[in-house]
Design an enzyme around this catalytic site. Structure first.
Site, mmCIF file in Angstrom:
data_model
loop_
_atom_site.group_PDB
_atom_site.id
_atom_site.type_symbol
_atom_site.label_atom_id
_atom_site.label_comp_id
_atom_site.label_asym_id
_atom_site.label_seq_id
_atom_site.Cartn_x
_atom_site.Cartn_y
_atom_site.Cartn_z
ATOM 1 N N SER A 231 9.220 8.288 -1.426
ATOM 2 C CA SER A 231 7.974 8.968 -1.792
ATOM 3 C C SER A 231 7.524 9.921 -0.685
ATOM 4 C CB SER A 231 6.911 7.937 -2.182
ATOM 5 O OG SER A 231 5.913 8.571 -2.942
ATOM 6 N N ASP A 254 12.581 8.717 -4.947
ATOM 7 C CA ASP A 254 11.324 9.071 -5.622
ATOM 8 C C ASP A 254 10.464 9.957 -4.725
ATOM 9 O OD1 ASP A 254 9.586 6.890 -7.993
ATOM 10 O OD2 ASP A 254 10.848 8.670 -8.228
ATOM 11 N N HIS A 309 7.562 3.851 -9.783
ATOM 12 C CA HIS A 309 7.524 4.261 -8.369
ATOM 13 C C HIS A 309 7.714 3.062 -7.437
ATOM 14 C CE1 HIS A 309 6.905 7.308 -5.447
ATOM 15 N NE2 HIS A 309 5.780 6.821 -4.975
HETATM 16 C C1 LIG Z 1 -5.555 3.930 -5.562
HETATM 17 C C2 LIG Z 1 -4.872 4.332 -4.322
HETATM 18 N N1 LIG Z 1 -4.195 5.636 -4.413
HETATM 19 C C3 LIG Z 1 -3.993 6.034 -2.999
HETATM 20 C C4 LIG Z 1 -3.676 7.462 -2.848
HETATM 21 C C5 LIG Z 1 -2.892 5.599 -5.160
HETATM 22 C C6 LIG Z 1 -2.030 4.390 -4.652
HETATM 23 N N2 LIG Z 1 -0.630 4.519 -5.039
HETATM 24 C C7 LIG Z 1 -0.206 3.728 -6.169
HETATM 25 C C8 LIG Z 1 -0.005 2.289 -5.757
HETATM 26 C C9 LIG Z 1 0.674 1.772 -4.505
HETATM 27 C C10 LIG Z 1 0.275 0.617 -5.354
HETATM 28 C C11 LIG Z 1 0.341 -0.845 -5.077
HETATM 29 C C12 LIG Z 1 0.890 -1.300 -3.898
HETATM 30 C C13 LIG Z 1 0.889 -2.667 -3.633
HETATM 31 C C14 LIG Z 1 0.316 -3.539 -4.560
HETATM 32 C C15 LIG Z 1 0.313 -4.998 -4.263
HETATM 33 F F1 LIG Z 1 -0.631 -5.598 -4.936
HETATM 34 F F2 LIG Z 1 1.490 -5.494 -4.597
HETATM 35 F F3 LIG Z 1 0.084 -5.189 -2.969
HETATM 36 C C16 LIG Z 1 -0.239 -3.077 -5.750
HETATM 37 C C17 LIG Z 1 -0.225 -1.701 -6.033
HETATM 38 C C18 LIG Z 1 -1.075 1.318 -5.523
HETATM 39 C C19 LIG Z 1 0.767 1.284 -6.586
HETATM 40 C C20 LIG Z 1 0.213 5.359 -4.365
HETATM 41 O O1 LIG Z 1 -0.188 5.962 -3.390
HETATM 42 C C21 LIG Z 1 1.686 5.541 -4.821
HETATM 43 N N3 LIG Z 1 2.381 6.219 -3.705
HETATM 44 C C22 LIG Z 1 3.038 5.497 -2.744
HETATM 45 S S1 LIG Z 1 3.057 3.809 -2.853
HETATM 46 C C23 LIG Z 1 3.955 3.249 -1.400
HETATM 47 C C24 LIG Z 1 3.561 1.869 -1.102
HETATM 48 C C25 LIG Z 1 2.326 1.592 -0.552
HETATM 49 C C26 LIG Z 1 1.926 0.294 -0.327
HETATM 50 C C27 LIG Z 1 2.777 -0.735 -0.703
HETATM 51 F F4 LIG Z 1 2.388 -1.986 -0.485
HETATM 52 C C28 LIG Z 1 4.032 -0.479 -1.237
HETATM 53 C C29 LIG Z 1 4.411 0.822 -1.449
HETATM 54 N N4 LIG Z 1 3.676 6.068 -1.728
HETATM 55 C C30 LIG Z 1 3.663 7.424 -1.570
HETATM 56 O O2 LIG Z 1 4.243 7.948 -0.612
HETATM 57 C C31 LIG Z 1 2.958 8.181 -2.545
HETATM 58 C C32 LIG Z 1 2.322 7.574 -3.585
HETATM 59 C C33 LIG Z 1 1.663 8.518 -4.414
HETATM 60 C C34 LIG Z 1 1.914 9.770 -3.869
HETATM 61 C C35 LIG Z 1 2.745 9.640 -2.647
#
Ligand SMILES: CCN(CC)CCN(C[C@]12C[C@](c3ccc(C(F)(F)F)cc3)(C1)C2)C(=O)Cn1c(SCc2ccc(F)cc2)nc(=O)c2c1C=CC2
Length: 391
Positions: A231, A254, A309
């Protein structure tokens, strides 16, 4: 956080011929230094313990900030859901490899940190790679730490840096572009530290881990170095390739292309492999990946059917189907099958462009999407969908 988890969930063990060790490295006390988790082929040892998947409670606090949920009860939920998982590797086990190891620098996504992609890093190490999973200090990690100026000799207390959310009305690109440049510098610095270790130069590790870094002298084949990321870490792959020709190729899992300047695309000369999930695709993102299409440089793209993702980070293995699908941590495909396809396709691509003498070429068909669970290129629906913000 103790006690092994009793249920069937857990980070899948590696499939390669080597046992895997892991240890932490921080080059100095500052936030400007290099900080990474090192995964490597190791001697089989009963003594070594498997480390906690989430090393400190502060990472759960940061994750709560990132998810914009209240720290107090979310820390309890994270602790209950994920607090007892271990990484399938042996902490500080002695390094052991019969040959020089190719090297991978791994870059985590927005809101992640160095331990959340252990299934990928452990698999690569079991296949003979030395993998440095960088923890970025650009405020894109849920949390990270460094040390306050030395208070007393030996006594140092941690300083925690938490995820910096976009301020209300702040535009995304300037911050993300600044961060991706810092992230690339941190990947290059990690490579430099590994280069020092390989040449026998004594390197300081401010984390007093028992691992003996001198055992890494002459252990790495630094002509065979790649950069991999998920990402935001995928964008970091492109930026790192552009800045450092020592990275012979890159694998972007991704990739989130938003942080990148358009002007860097023609300046990237190395092969790139885009491995995409089915759901995290939209026209703007795909069209920027396609700007890197090239007839004279090997640029490949596949889509894994039924993935989301979060199919790349470890969370996808750690919740049941119901919660997993609800929180978009799982897609339709079995998470272990998905990561297995991604890892095998990655290994085949690395063999091709690092000129490895292994049998990873058995998985060459995956690079071209020749598998029932793969689509060559994009999922072709991307033109229809708007930008997914909560993926
Ligand atoms: C509402 C917050 N809003 C912030 C900008 C969007 C938040 N979001 C979607 C999420 C991460 C999600 C997630 C994690 C972890 C649990 C758990 F419960 F399992 F802990 C649940 C739910 C919440 C799915 C993303 O950011 C997606 N994303 C990610 S996710 C990378 C990641 C982060 C934390 C982790 F623990 C595991 C993986 N990396 C990127 O580089 C990019 C994006 C989007 C564009 C660029």
């Amino acid at each position: 956080m103790g006690s092994s988890c009793s249920n069937h969930l857990g980070i899948p063990p590696p499939k390669g011929p080597n046992h895997v060790g892991c240890t932490d490295f921080m080059m100095d006390h500052t936030a400007q230094g290099s900080f990474f988790r090192l995964y490597y082929p190791c001697q089989e040892t009963e003594k070594a313990e498997k480390p906690d998947w989430v090393p400190n409670m502060e990472y759960f606090y940061g994750l709560a900030d990132f998810m914009k949920i209240n720290r107090t009860w979310s820390e309890k939920i994270f602790e209950y859901l994920f607090g007892s998982y271990k990484i399938p590797a042996y902490m500080d086990a002695p390094f052991k490899s019969s040959e020089k190891c190719p090297v991978v620098i791994f870059s985590h996504g927005l809101g992640a940190f160095r331990t959340l992609y252990s299934a990928i890093c452990v698999e690569l190490a079991s296949q003979g790679f030395i993998v440095a999973s960088v923890e970025h200090r650009d405020e894109s990690a849920s949390a990270t730490f460094y040390f306050h100026e030395k208070t007393e000799p030996g006594l140092t207390q941690r300083e925690w840096m938490y995820y910096r959310a976009l301020k209300h009305g702040e535009s995304e690109f300037p911050l993300r572009n600044k961060q991706v440049k810092q992230r690339a510098d941190e990947c290059i610095l990690a490579l430099d530290k590994l280069t020092q270790m390989n040449s026998g130069v004594a390197v300081q590790n401010v984390l007093q881990t028992p691992f003996d870094y001198t055992t890494l002298e002459n252990s790495m084949d630094l002509c065979r170095t790649a950069v991999i990321g998920h990402s935001f870490g995928g964008a970091t792959v492109i930026e790192s390739l552009c800045k450092e020709v020592k990275f012979k190729c890159g694998v972007a899992l991704d990739a989130w292309m938003v942080p990148l300047d358009d002007e860097i695309f023609p300046r990237v000369k190395q092969p790139i492999f885009f491995i995409n999930s089915e759901k995290f695709q939209w026209a703007g993102n795909i069209s920027r990946m396609k700007k890197l299409d090239c007839t004279v440089i090997d640029r490949k793209m596949i889509t894994i059917r039924g993935t989301v993702h979060q199919s790349f980070p470890d969370f996808t293995f750690l919740t049941g189907n119901w919660i997993g699908k609800l929180m978009k941590l799982k897609g339709e495909i079995d998470p272990e099958l998905a990561i297995d396809l991604s890892n095998k396709a990655t290994l085949a691509f690395l063999q091709r462009h690092l000129h490895l003498e292994k049998d990873f070429n058995q998985w060459d068909p995956l690079i071209d999407g020749h598998d029932k669970n793969l689509i060559p290129g994009t999922n072709n629906l991307s033109q229809l969908k708007p930008v997914p913000l909560n993926e």
